[in-house]
Design an enzyme around this catalytic site. Sequence first.
Site, PDB file in Angstrom:
ATOM      1  N   LYS A 113      44.623  43.518  41.653  1.00  0.00           N
ATOM      2  CA  LYS A 113      44.769  42.362  42.533  1.00  0.00           C
ATOM      3  C   LYS A 113      44.460  42.748  43.970  1.00  0.00           C
ATOM      4  O   LYS A 113      43.873  41.978  44.730  1.00  0.00           O
ATOM      5  CB  LYS A 113      46.188  41.777  42.427  1.00  0.00           C
ATOM      6  CG  LYS A 113      46.435  41.060  41.111  1.00  0.00           C
ATOM      7  CD  LYS A 113      46.302  39.551  41.250  1.00  0.00           C
ATOM      8  CE  LYS A 113      45.749  38.851  40.028  1.00  0.00           C
ATOM      9  NZ  LYS A 113      46.597  38.637  38.920  1.00  0.00           N
ATOM     10  N   LYS A 195      36.683  32.784  33.391  1.00  0.00           N
ATOM     11  CA  LYS A 195      38.016  32.302  33.058  1.00  0.00           C
ATOM     12  C   LYS A 195      38.449  31.208  34.042  1.00  0.00           C
ATOM     13  O   LYS A 195      38.203  31.333  35.238  1.00  0.00           O
ATOM     14  CB  LYS A 195      38.980  33.495  33.126  1.00  0.00           C
ATOM     15  CG  LYS A 195      40.402  33.182  32.783  1.00  0.00           C
ATOM     16  CD  LYS A 195      41.259  34.433  32.958  1.00  0.00           C
ATOM     17  CE  LYS A 195      42.710  34.016  33.004  1.00  0.00           C
ATOM     18  NZ  LYS A 195      43.632  34.993  33.488  1.00  0.00           N
ATOM     19  N   LYS A 198      42.215  28.961  39.622  1.00  0.00           N
ATOM     20  CA  LYS A 198      42.197  28.322  40.922  1.00  0.00           C
ATOM     21  C   LYS A 198      41.320  29.113  41.892  1.00  0.00           C
ATOM     22  O   LYS A 198      40.538  28.555  42.653  1.00  0.00           O
ATOM     23  CB  LYS A 198      43.626  28.244  41.445  1.00  0.00           C
ATOM     24  CG  LYS A 198      43.745  27.772  42.851  1.00  0.00           C
ATOM     25  CD  LYS A 198      45.086  28.187  43.451  1.00  0.00           C
ATOM     26  CE  LYS A 198      45.072  27.962  44.947  1.00  0.00           C
ATOM     27  NZ  LYS A 198      46.109  28.687  45.656  1.00  0.00           N
TER      28      LYS A 198
END
Length: 328
Positions: A113, A195, A198
Amino acid sequence: MKDRVLSGMQPSGYLHLGNFAGALKNWVRAQDIYDCFYCIVDWHALTSNYANPAPIADYKRDMLINFIAAGLDPSKCTIFLQSVVKQHAELHLLLSMITPLGWLERVPTYKEKQTEIKDKDLNTYGFLGYPVLQAADILIYRARYVPVGVDQIPHLELTRELARRFEFLYGKGILIEPEALLTESPKVAGLDGRKMSKSYDNAVYLSDTPELIEKKIRTMMTDPARKRRTDKGDPELCPVYALHKIFSSAEEIGRVAAACKTAGIGCIDCKRILINNILKELEPLWNKRHELINNPSMLDDILNEGNKRAAAEAEKTMVDIREAMKLS
Ligand code: TRP
Ligand code: SF4
């Protein structure tokens, strides 16, 4: 006595078809089988959105509305908000005492991340501790099962390790090691074939109007080999087909696949079938959403009731934990 289940969802955006098909529908099924606790994890949302917390309030509300509109029934399961049940923070703190730094640095999502999300500074204590907070969410309810996607396996493994370490240090049979409930949740393809997410800006939201959904699917990517109507396609390379697999009947899926391979159907017609099926599936959800939006006090009541039930359960565990750690 039913086995206890706990799961959480992060209000860091409006709910989209990926959350709906991948998680929420499984949660609805689980409420008839288990004693389910479903948590809106707003503190988790802050770990990566601390610099811009304002939208989280809207996301929470949208999440609660969609939970109920999708069929979660407050008389069968407990729906609650993490930040109201302060015991999660207390357990997070206490677990952090016994969490070796190496365990956290090794969690794959931590580094991933940090490299993937460049517009936020995730080099923080809170973000590193994300999995400890998640472990607290789970362990505080002594949940046996945790319905999650495969991406969450490392977090669950850490949760199990923390439960074991707690028991090793203070062991009195207070915490139990939870297991992942790996529901074969479909990977929901987004409008661009990646995928649905958002952050990729490729999502269809539950709050989108039917017109917007239609427009999004109509302009959605297809198998790039089908430039002309007469070109044959490979449905497995087409994100529209991936959505058919979730929203269309077995008969339609078979028919579309065969016709795509022989150029027997055009992409416009193929998408038409999909659009109709998505709209059909979401229609009852929209009706329910509409009712709920016009009845905010009902939403408050549901959440207050869930918060109370969750806090009572969490406090029971904390009494034992405080005693084990010599804090009582
Ligand atoms: N990390 C989970 C996710 O991103 C969200 C979450 C927080 C969670 N606490 C949890 C999931 C507890 C299951 C159980 O999906
Ligand atoms: Fe995709 Fe359907 Fe077009 Fe085949 S016919 S490429 S499955 S949209």
